[in-house]
Design an enzyme around this catalytic site. Sequence first.
Site, PDB file in Angstrom:
ATOM      1  N   GLY A 198      33.628  81.009  52.234  1.00  0.00           N
ATOM      2  CA  GLY A 198      32.740  80.572  53.309  1.00  0.00           C
ATOM      3  C   GLY A 198      31.561  79.731  52.863  1.00  0.00           C
ATOM      4  O   GLY A 198      30.684  79.418  53.661  1.00  0.00           O
ATOM      5  N   THR A 256      30.674  82.121  46.535  1.00  0.00           N
ATOM      6  CA  THR A 256      31.726  83.044  46.990  1.00  0.00           C
ATOM      7  C   THR A 256      32.811  83.205  45.925  1.00  0.00           C
ATOM      8  O   THR A 256      33.124  82.272  45.199  1.00  0.00           O
ATOM      9  CB  THR A 256      32.352  82.548  48.300  1.00  0.00           C
ATOM     10  OG1 THR A 256      32.686  81.177  48.165  1.00  0.00           O
ATOM     11  CG2 THR A 256      31.383  82.739  49.454  1.00  0.00           C
ATOM     12  N   ASP A 321      30.545  70.749  44.772  1.00  0.00           N
ATOM     13  CA  ASP A 321      31.602  71.700  45.147  1.00  0.00           C
ATOM     14  C   ASP A 321      32.447  72.072  43.925  1.00  0.00           C
ATOM     15  O   ASP A 321      33.638  72.317  44.027  1.00  0.00           O
ATOM     16  CB  ASP A 321      32.501  71.120  46.271  1.00  0.00           C
ATOM     17  CG  ASP A 321      33.485  72.136  46.823  1.00  0.00           C
ATOM     18  OD1 ASP A 321      33.231  73.347  46.707  1.00  0.00           O
ATOM     19  OD2 ASP A 321      34.536  71.706  47.358  1.00  0.00           O
ATOM     20  N   LYS A 348      37.302  73.331  38.615  1.00  0.00           N
ATOM     21  CA  LYS A 348      37.291  72.062  39.339  1.00  0.00           C
ATOM     22  C   LYS A 348      36.600  70.945  38.562  1.00  0.00           C
ATOM     23  O   LYS A 348      36.922  69.778  38.737  1.00  0.00           O
ATOM     24  CB  LYS A 348      36.554  72.248  40.670  1.00  0.00           C
ATOM     25  CG  LYS A 348      37.410  72.765  41.820  1.00  0.00           C
ATOM     26  CD  LYS A 348      36.593  72.641  43.102  1.00  0.00           C
ATOM     27  CE  LYS A 348      37.368  73.089  44.315  1.00  0.00           C
ATOM     28  NZ  LYS A 348      36.541  72.923  45.545  1.00  0.00           N
ATOM     29  N   TRP A 411      43.094  76.252  43.309  1.00  0.00           N
ATOM     30  CA  TRP A 411      43.493  77.669  43.194  1.00  0.00           C
ATOM     31  C   TRP A 411      44.886  77.827  42.602  1.00  0.00           C
ATOM     32  O   TRP A 411      45.257  78.937  42.221  1.00  0.00           O
ATOM     33  CB  TRP A 411      43.453  78.332  44.577  1.00  0.00           C
ATOM     34  CG  TRP A 411      44.368  77.641  45.519  1.00  0.00           C
ATOM     35  CD1 TRP A 411      44.031  76.620  46.356  1.00  0.00           C
ATOM     36  CD2 TRP A 411      45.776  77.832  45.654  1.00  0.00           C
ATOM     37  NE1 TRP A 411      45.161  76.164  46.998  1.00  0.00           N
ATOM     38  CE2 TRP A 411      46.236  76.898  46.589  1.00  0.00           C
ATOM     39  CE3 TRP A 411      46.692  78.702  45.069  1.00  0.00           C
ATOM     40  CZ2 TRP A 411      47.581  76.795  46.963  1.00  0.00           C
ATOM     41  CZ3 TRP A 411      48.036  78.597  45.434  1.00  0.00           C
ATOM     42  CH2 TRP A 411      48.461  77.655  46.374  1.00  0.00           C
ATOM     43  N   CYS A 630      39.520  69.318  59.051  1.00  0.00           N
ATOM     44  CA  CYS A 630      40.844  69.806  59.467  1.00  0.00           C
ATOM     45  C   CYS A 630      41.724  68.674  59.988  1.00  0.00           C
ATOM     46  O   CYS A 630      42.917  68.621  59.700  1.00  0.00           O
ATOM     47  CB  CYS A 630      40.708  70.878  60.547  1.00  0.00           C
ATOM     48  SG  CYS A 630      40.052  72.429  59.918  1.00  0.00           S
ATOM     49  N   MET A 670      41.730  76.034  67.501  1.00  0.00           N
ATOM     50  CA  MET A 670      40.804  74.959  67.891  1.00  0.00           C
ATOM     51  C   MET A 670      39.739  75.549  68.815  1.00  0.00           C
ATOM     52  O   MET A 670      39.958  75.729  70.006  1.00  0.00           O
ATOM     53  CB  MET A 670      41.591  73.842  68.591  1.00  0.00           C
ATOM     54  CG  MET A 670      40.705  72.728  69.143  1.00  0.00           C
ATOM     55  SD  MET A 670      39.692  71.916  67.867  1.00  0.00           S
ATOM     56  CE  MET A 670      38.439  71.136  68.895  1.00  0.00           C
TER      57      MET A 670
HETATM   58 CA    CA Z   1      34.183  75.006  48.040  1.00  0.00          CA
END
Ligand code: CA
Length: 701
Positions: A198, A256, A321, A348, A411, A630, A670
Amino acid sequence: MKKKFICAVAIGALVVGCKPAMDLDKPGAVNAEKLVSAASNDAEWLSYGRTYDEQRFSPLNAINAENVSGLNLAWFADLDTSRGQEATPLVIDGKIYISTAWSKVKAYDAVSGKLLWEYDPKVPGETAVKACCDVVNRGVAAWGDRLYLGTLDGRLVALDRATGKEIWSKVTVDQSKPYTITGAPRVVDGKVIIGNGGAEMGVRGYVTAYDAASGDEVWRFYTVPGKPGENEDQPHLKKAEATWKGEYWKIGGGGTVWDAMAYDPDLGLLYIGVGNGSPWNQAYRSPGGGDNLYLSSIVAIDVKTGEYRWHFQETPGETWDFTATQHIMLADLEIGGKTRKVLMHAPKNGYFYVIDRTSGAFISGKNYVPVNWAKGLDPKTGRPIENPEARYDKTGKPFIGMPGAVGAHSWHPMAFDPKQKLVFIPAQIAAFPYFPEKDWKPKAQGFNIGLDQGAGAMPAIKAARDAAKAATKGALIAWDPITQTERWRVPYNGPWNGGVLATGGNLVFQGNATGSFAAFASDSGKQLWSFPAQTGIVAAPITYKIGNDQYVAVLAGWGGIWALAPGALSDVSGPVRNISRLLVFKLGGKAKLPAPPPLNKMPLDPPPQTAKADVIARGGYLYGRYCGVCHGDAAIGGAIIPDLRHSGMLASADGWQKIVHDGALKANGMVGWSNVMSASEIDAIRHYVIKRAHEDKDLEE
Ligand code: CA
């Protein structure tokens, strides 16, 4: 049924009161001894990474480099979801257990494929808006005669492994906040450990251990500090306070623990990978900088008490990120004439790290893909030597980062062959435009990352799109962790290829974004076998043995963030579809898949464009902030949810409002956006999508 109880009187010194007991000695029960010795159990696959060191290497060699050409489908099972399938199956006592999109669980006979039971936690459709990266689930955990599942809406559920019946269910998050669970739980000595996601939306990360029998919380470990003054009882958070500035706690801070964990039973240490900052842009998260502990770090926790032991921060002051949630793998390696207990990590940020897992000391690090955000790592500390231009949070100027937010590795699980001493990395070469936003404010719903995603959207210029596609690649890289060098690589046209399995048959198995499932020689990378799976594969395969037969199983079904967000890059590996299935192979298998539906490309047919330029520009900004993650960058949809350029609602201002403002399709995922946008803003998005459809129609003609 009579319930057994363990009581304080019965077990002497342990004053715990009466708790429901689990019989860990009965046949078939998964217990500590079985999990610690899982490396020598080639029949089953008992936990997410197969063994506590998460090496994903099976010694099975009945299927090997000499005979793999005879591998074929033994059976398959169609699934009742058509979103991303990211789970690693478990095999216990002749049965195979999977989790699927929308956190469902299914059990099959592992030889015949007969469905034994299925469980649906009935995750509300509108939970999808809290998920950064599709409604996926990466697997279940086993303990005793139970399975444990984390659900997208933040529950931890214990299931009876024989029947699929729910035994207990605990809400592990504040469901008023945008928390999700997509990762697989791990079980250590009767404690079920689960994290959450999140950090794109605005939350504070943590991992929690629950008692496997009762579901009671045993400990909770926060990865980032709360408000100063509220961290006194946790020394690691008190220490972290000084590395943060501003009012970071108001939006959560991030960190997270949404995927990787590993465990060393000798050291009693649980290793967790900590995610990115929330928001990404450090100028808003921690104005003035700071390392922001323990973002983007590996943290070692005493699994008994939940206390901090050590950390290694890979990306201090994270702003790209760059999560450290990627697969964590443990091994004992000969380095410089000594056997070192190491932790291996390909996060990453593009560097492969070898860390001493007893202390957290840096041993070595090297980039495994091209990197432009840093010039290298300090050879003593492993701290990155940053490229100042990469700090868009400080310069206020856009930066095209390499790697980008999708990561040099996400992942998708790696694998380690202890004979070859090679790590097989599903690597990605994909840049990302970081466009800092001026005067950014967090909102109640949607992405909250501190970037202007509309400004960073790909232009409708063919040359720009072609150049971006040409620069976006994937690779299966065989990496020597001792010398920090590449041994071989299998190149792919795009990223988001599947997780990896290595076996004693000198084989590496991997599915990919082009819809094939393939086997390579571990020592050379030569492709020895492939199977047309009809669908993109992102999950990692497993192998198991029943009777005389070795099986290889993989969950097929395209999805995850690269199936949603990349816009013009979504078909960089070629056209792809989602046909969600469990595929199980053996030598001489006789099963056949039905013919797949055709891959039709619909022509664009938008209504006339009537809005003024300023309305379209406003719509473009809002689309970038709320919709693109999305429905795709620049309104170019991926393969698994509707491409809005084709929407019939483009011609119906009222119909568009019913869906986008009022939430008429919330059961499908949605939700309505009336809490963050006005009706006129929502209509501006419609005009932006109409404009985008016209531009792309012109490009196609
Ligand atoms: Ca992320």
